[in-house]
Design an enzyme around this catalytic site. Structure first.
Site, PDB file in Angstrom:
ATOM      1  N   ARG A 172     -13.410  -0.420   6.321  1.00  0.00           N
ATOM      2  CA  ARG A 172     -12.721  -0.832   5.261  1.00  0.00           C
ATOM      3  C   ARG A 172     -11.635  -1.457   6.332  1.00  0.00           C
ATOM      4  O   ARG A 172     -10.830  -2.714   5.796  1.00  0.00           O
ATOM      5  CB  ARG A 172     -12.366  -0.025   4.163  1.00  0.00           C
ATOM      6  CG  ARG A 172     -13.440   0.158   3.147  1.00  0.00           C
ATOM      7  CD  ARG A 172     -12.996   1.011   1.700  1.00  0.00           C
ATOM      8  NE  ARG A 172     -11.717  -0.200   0.926  1.00  0.00           N
ATOM      9  CZ  ARG A 172     -11.321   0.014  -0.453  1.00  0.00           C
ATOM     10  NH1 ARG A 172     -11.077   1.363  -0.226  1.00  0.00           N
ATOM     11  NH2 ARG A 172     -10.491  -0.860  -0.426  1.00  0.00           N
ATOM     12  N   CYS A 220      -3.522   3.122   1.575  1.00  0.00           N
ATOM     13  CA  CYS A 220      -4.776   2.848   1.178  1.00  0.00           C
ATOM     14  C   CYS A 220      -5.338   1.925   0.759  1.00  0.00           C
ATOM     15  O   CYS A 220      -4.551   1.263   0.902  1.00  0.00           O
ATOM     16  CB  CYS A 220      -4.870   4.476   0.780  1.00  0.00           C
ATOM     17  SG  CYS A 220      -3.865   4.179  -0.489  1.00  0.00           S
TER      18      CYS A 220
END
Length: 264
Positions: A172, A220
């Protein structure tokens, strides 16, 4: 004040208000599981509704709650000024850590997370109950600012001058895979230290991992995993780092510049 507590210690900590915040990333409520069995005296809080604020066009998928709304939730849970709080989830520490972070941000000083969550409690042979506690309303006052928070501009500045740490998976971070947000990649200048490699119980390894990172701040996908990393660092005896609470979901929604691949 150490932020983690094991099951045996938690069982003996009888003056704390116990908060159950079991949750999954998909957002399904775990209230039925709470009703089927929870720590004695534990109060249920819905993580998305009670701990986080409503989702808007920007701000991320788990924004900070309105202080007045959070104060109402905490008073309804029976929390007074000065009341210690024990928070637990199913065991991965994600929603419990974000709840710990939110309560510390709100000015509540003595908040601890049950290491291993409900699973550790039951493995220790400790009892559960199904009765919903009836607690008198508390008088806690929410005072935002107990922990440092970054917005998008603050995150960009931190990446330029310090260490902005992306705790998502390497795929990611590199922009190869994005299962939730519409844009893949990372904040320019951010480095990647995957939170999945941090065992909350291994404080020596966590300390060794982050001592060499100059002035870290975390983000995040939506500010949940970053709070878990902040908890891990705090438990290791290092200063509690700032968190970009909107995280990638806020950054992407704002159309900010993105980076892909590895940083040099």
């Amino acid at each position: 004040m150490r932020p983690l507590i094991d099951a045996v210690e938690a069982a003996a900590w009888t003056d704390a208000v116990r908060i159950d915040v079991r949750w999954t990333l998909g957002g399904d409520s775990k209230e039925a599981e709470y009703a089927a069995g929870h720590l004695p005296g534990a109060v249920w809080l819905d993580f998305d509704r009670d701990v986080c604020g409503p989702v808007g066009p920007v701000g991320g998928r788990h924004p900070l709650p309105d202080p007045e709304a959070l104060q109402g939730v905490l008073r309804a849970a029976g929390i007074d000024d000065g009341t210690p709080v024990l928070v637990y989830d199913g065991g991965d520490g994600m929603s419990a850590a974000r709840t710990w972070w939110t309560l510390r941000w709100a000015g509540i000083e003595d908040v601890r997370v049950l290491t291993g969550g409900l699973a550790a409690w039951t493995e220790a042979g400790l009892p559960l109950e199904t009765q919903v506690p009836q607690r008198p309303a508390g008088n806690v006052t929410v005072r935002p600012g107990g922990l440092p928070v970054l917005d998008a501009d603050g995150a960009a500045a931190w990446a330029a001058d310090h260490s902005l740490v992306d705790v998502r998976s390497p795929e990611r971070y590199r922009g190869e895979f994005e299962p939730v947000d519409p844009v893949a990649g990372h904040v320019p200048g951010a480095v990647n230290l995957f939170l999945g490699e941090d065992d909350l119980g291994d404080v020596d390894r966590i300390r060794a991992r982050y001592e060499s990172v100059p002035e870290p701040a975390f983000y995040c996908g939506s500010g949940v995993g970053a709070a878990r990393s902040a908890l891990a660092v705090t438990a290791a005896g290092l200063p509690t780092p700032p968190v970009y609470i909107g995280s990638w979901s806020d950054w992407a929604a704002r159309g900010r510049e993105i980076a892909r691949g590895e940083e040099s």
